[in-house]
Design an enzyme around this catalytic site. Structure first.
Site, PDB file in Angstrom:
ATOM      1  N   ASN A   1     -23.003  51.001 104.636  1.00  0.00           N
ATOM      2  CA  ASN A   1     -22.332  52.135 105.286  1.00  0.00           C
ATOM      3  C   ASN A   1     -23.351  53.205 105.651  1.00  0.00           C
ATOM      4  O   ASN A   1     -24.543  53.047 105.395  1.00  0.00           O
ATOM      5  CB  ASN A   1     -21.235  52.694 104.365  1.00  0.00           C
ATOM      6  CG  ASN A   1     -21.801  53.134 103.038  1.00  0.00           C
ATOM      7  OD1 ASN A   1     -22.598  54.064 102.966  1.00  0.00           O
ATOM      8  ND2 ASN A   1     -21.432  52.443 101.962  1.00  0.00           N
TER       9      ASN A   1
ATOM     10  N   ILE B   1     -17.177  52.059  89.862  1.00  0.00           N
ATOM     11  CA  ILE B   1     -18.143  52.535  88.864  1.00  0.00           C
ATOM     12  C   ILE B   1     -17.685  53.821  88.195  1.00  0.00           C
ATOM     13  O   ILE B   1     -17.667  53.936  86.970  1.00  0.00           O
ATOM     14  CB  ILE B   1     -19.537  52.724  89.510  1.00  0.00           C
ATOM     15  CG1 ILE B   1     -19.970  51.416  90.185  1.00  0.00           C
ATOM     16  CG2 ILE B   1     -20.559  53.170  88.474  1.00  0.00           C
ATOM     17  CD1 ILE B   1     -21.208  51.533  91.041  1.00  0.00           C
TER      18      ILE B   1
ATOM     19  N   ASP C   1     -16.647  48.955  98.610  1.00  0.00           N
ATOM     20  CA  ASP C   1     -15.475  48.546  97.832  1.00  0.00           C
ATOM     21  C   ASP C   1     -15.449  47.033  97.616  1.00  0.00           C
ATOM     22  O   ASP C   1     -14.908  46.562  96.626  1.00  0.00           O
ATOM     23  CB  ASP C   1     -14.196  48.987  98.556  1.00  0.00           C
ATOM     24  CG  ASP C   1     -14.067  50.502  98.534  1.00  0.00           C
ATOM     25  OD1 ASP C   1     -14.445  51.099  97.508  1.00  0.00           O
ATOM     26  OD2 ASP C   1     -13.624  51.082  99.544  1.00  0.00           O
TER      27      ASP C   1
ATOM     28  N   LYS D   1      -7.032  60.744  93.404  1.00  0.00           N
ATOM     29  CA  LYS D   1      -8.207  60.070  92.813  1.00  0.00           C
ATOM     30  C   LYS D   1      -8.633  60.740  91.516  1.00  0.00           C
ATOM     31  O   LYS D   1      -9.066  60.066  90.579  1.00  0.00           O
ATOM     32  CB  LYS D   1      -9.374  60.082  93.806  1.00  0.00           C
ATOM     33  CG  LYS D   1      -9.202  59.030  94.872  1.00  0.00           C
ATOM     34  CD  LYS D   1     -10.262  59.091  95.932  1.00  0.00           C
ATOM     35  CE  LYS D   1      -9.806  58.237  97.114  1.00  0.00           C
ATOM     36  NZ  LYS D   1     -10.699  58.295  98.239  1.00  0.00           N
TER      37      LYS D   1
HETATM   38  O1  C5P Z   1     -11.834  55.370  95.990  1.00  0.00           O
HETATM   39  P1  C5P Z   1     -12.974  55.974  96.748  1.00  0.00           P
HETATM   40  O2  C5P Z   1     -14.034  54.974  97.132  1.00  0.00           O
HETATM   41  O3  C5P Z   1     -12.578  56.841  97.882  1.00  0.00           O
HETATM   42  O4  C5P Z   1     -13.601  56.973  95.674  1.00  0.00           O
HETATM   43  C1  C5P Z   1     -14.803  57.616  95.884  1.00  0.00           C
HETATM   44  C2  C5P Z   1     -15.452  57.904  94.562  1.00  0.00           C
HETATM   45  O5  C5P Z   1     -15.468  56.708  93.779  1.00  0.00           O
HETATM   46  C3  C5P Z   1     -16.914  58.276  94.727  1.00  0.00           C
HETATM   47  O6  C5P Z   1     -17.247  59.136  93.668  1.00  0.00           O
HETATM   48  C4  C5P Z   1     -17.630  56.937  94.606  1.00  0.00           C
HETATM   49  O7  C5P Z   1     -18.969  57.089  94.183  1.00  0.00           O
HETATM   50  C5  C5P Z   1     -16.776  56.242  93.568  1.00  0.00           C
HETATM   51  N1  C5P Z   1     -16.735  54.775  93.674  1.00  0.00           N
HETATM   52  C6  C5P Z   1     -17.324  54.005  92.693  1.00  0.00           C
HETATM   53  N2  C5P Z   1     -17.277  52.649  92.750  1.00  0.00           N
HETATM   54  C7  C5P Z   1     -16.639  52.027  93.761  1.00  0.00           C
HETATM   55  C8  C5P Z   1     -16.032  52.801  94.785  1.00  0.00           C
HETATM   56  C9  C5P Z   1     -16.096  54.169  94.714  1.00  0.00           C
HETATM   57  O8  C5P Z   1     -17.906  54.581  91.757  1.00  0.00           O
HETATM   58  N3  C5P Z   1     -16.609  50.714  93.801  1.00  0.00           N
END
Ligand code: C5P
Length: 403
Positions: free
Chosen positions: A210, A308, A279, A338
């Site tokens: 990304n 994470i 994701d 969230k």
């Molecule tokens: O659910 P979303 O991706 O929008 O959430 C964003 C937050 O979740 C950010 O802090 C991102 O670093 C974290 N995140 C993560 N692991 C993932 C996806 C998002 O830690 N696989």
């Protein structure tokens, strides 16, 4: 600018092009309630005149060690005692070397030896000079002696080169001094930050990724260092140089980032998930380059990556956990959703896909939410925004972990 610091700040200006920025620093410090006195090295006066600093500080500027009139007005020992804090901005490589070795052959180096108050240094120099082993040894020595470093930052330099060595912006320096005046500093606090994008391979030559630049996470790492924290930065592939004082762990995939974060988490007090983690990853990574098919359509099967920040926030002994939310619409409801679903302590949300701010931009604005409050941090450059966000994280962290 948040709080009046009501402090006596002694600003020492060395000879570098960044000296002009220190004029703005005086203005900001005074605006925030500080009393400011200025001393200038001989070289500094080649860049900005003492009159500028006199007009901005409202006091005569000190320039010489052995000057009867100046010593009569306020001698160098008296000046050192007067100050609640000494900030050297810009600090040249030469001055760092002098201070690290205890020389006292001009007003500033003598004053530094006489000073008993906290000393802050905002270096400014060519990136190669900053990275030179001897400079880094001097920096390490000064840190051992209790000197706090603000910056330098990475970016375009006056000499045309790119890299670490730019003096931090006056607003960021001012903010650090403000932070230091509160009990919210991060001395001895372990901060873990994940930053940048992840790369999910499809085959040996292709990957899904990304547009994340990593700027926000790297700026947060710098802001946390400025507040005295021990910083570990887990970074996906970015075009940035990590702050020299941070412990850098480079990763590529979300799984690698997950493992790196988890390996550090037991000793972490604050975790900031600023990375744009993919994701999904390919369900199967092909060992050989995927060939073009006859069909017009092709399907890649994806598999969910672990979340994470949610994994960290759901640990029994979780650190203070901060997440980010980048949204195109309904920012508040998605961010609050969230905050709750991921069990975060605080979430910083911003709009993406707009004219200004977001991914791959130097500027951003944030809406920050926690269980019983929120704050808007207005559009500004990411370093300043990071300082403001770090200051808010520090405040909330200390509220949750009173000492
Ligand atoms: O659910 P979303 O991706 O929008 O959430 C964003 C937050 O979740 C950010 O802090 C991102 O670093 C974290 N995140 C993560 N692991 C993932 C996806 C998002 O830690 N696989």
């Amino acid at each position: 600018m948040d709080i009046a610091i009501n402090k006596r700040i002694l600003l020492a200006v060395c000879g570098g092009i960044a000296a002009y920025k220190s004029a703005e620093l005086v203005r900001l410090l005074r605006k925030s309630g500080a009393e400011v006195r200025v001393i200038m090295t001989e070289a500094a006066q080649q860049f900005v005149t003492p009159l500028t600093f006199q007009a901005l500080s409202g006091h005569a500027v000190h320039t010489a060690l052995l000057d009867l009139t100046q010593e009569q007005a306020m001698g160098h020992i008296h000046l050192a005692r007067w100050a609640d804090c000494l900030i050297i901005a810009p600090a040249t490589a030469d001055m760092l070397a002098k201070l690290a070795h205890g020389l006292a052959d001009d007003l500033l180096s003598t004053l530094y030896l006489a000073a008993e108050s906290p000393v802050f240094v905002a270096p400014a120099m060519n990136q190669a000079m900053w990275h030179k082993t001897v400079t880094q040894e001097n920096v390490a020595k000064l840190k051992q002696h209790g000197v706090s470093f603000i910056g330098p930052e990475s970016g375009e330099q006056a000499c045309g080169e790119l890299g670490f060595g730019r003096m931090s912006e006056p607003a960021a320096i001012c903010q650090t001094l403000l932070n230091d005046s509160t009990s919210g500093a991060l001395q001895g606090v372990n901060v873990l930050i994940s930053a940048g994008p992840t790369r999910e391979p499809l085959d040996p030559v292709r990957f899904i990724s990304n547009r994340s630049s990593g700027k926000m996470g790297y700026s947060l790492a710098q802001a946390a260092l400025d507040a005295g924290a021990n910083v570990t930065l887990v970074s996906g592939p970015v075009q940035l140089t990590a702050p020299a004082q941070a412990n850098l762990i480079k990763v590529e995939t979300a799984l690698e980032m997950h493992d790196a974060v988890m390996s550090q988490i037991a000793s972490t007090d604050i975790y900031i998930g600023a990375a744009a983690v993919a994701d999904y990853r390919a369900a199967q990574v092909e060992a050989k380059k995927i060939k073009k098919q006859q069909d017009d359509n092709s399907v890649i099967h994806l598999q969910k990556n672990p979340d994470i920040v949610a994994s960290v926030a759901n640990l029994a002994n979780k650190p203070f956990t901060v997440g980010f939310a980048a949204e195109t619409d309904e920012l508040e409801s998605y961010a609050l959703g969230k905050l709750r679903s991921k069990n975060l302590d605080l979430i910083a949300a911003n709009y993406v896909g707009q004219a200004e701010g977001g991914f791959d931009s130097d500027r951003n604005a944030l809406y920050v939410y926690w269980a019983d409050g929120q704050r808007h941090l207005a559009m500004t450059d990411k370093q300043q925004l990071a300082t403001q966000l770090m200051s808010l994280i520090t405040e909330k962290y200390h509220e949750k972990n009173p000492t």
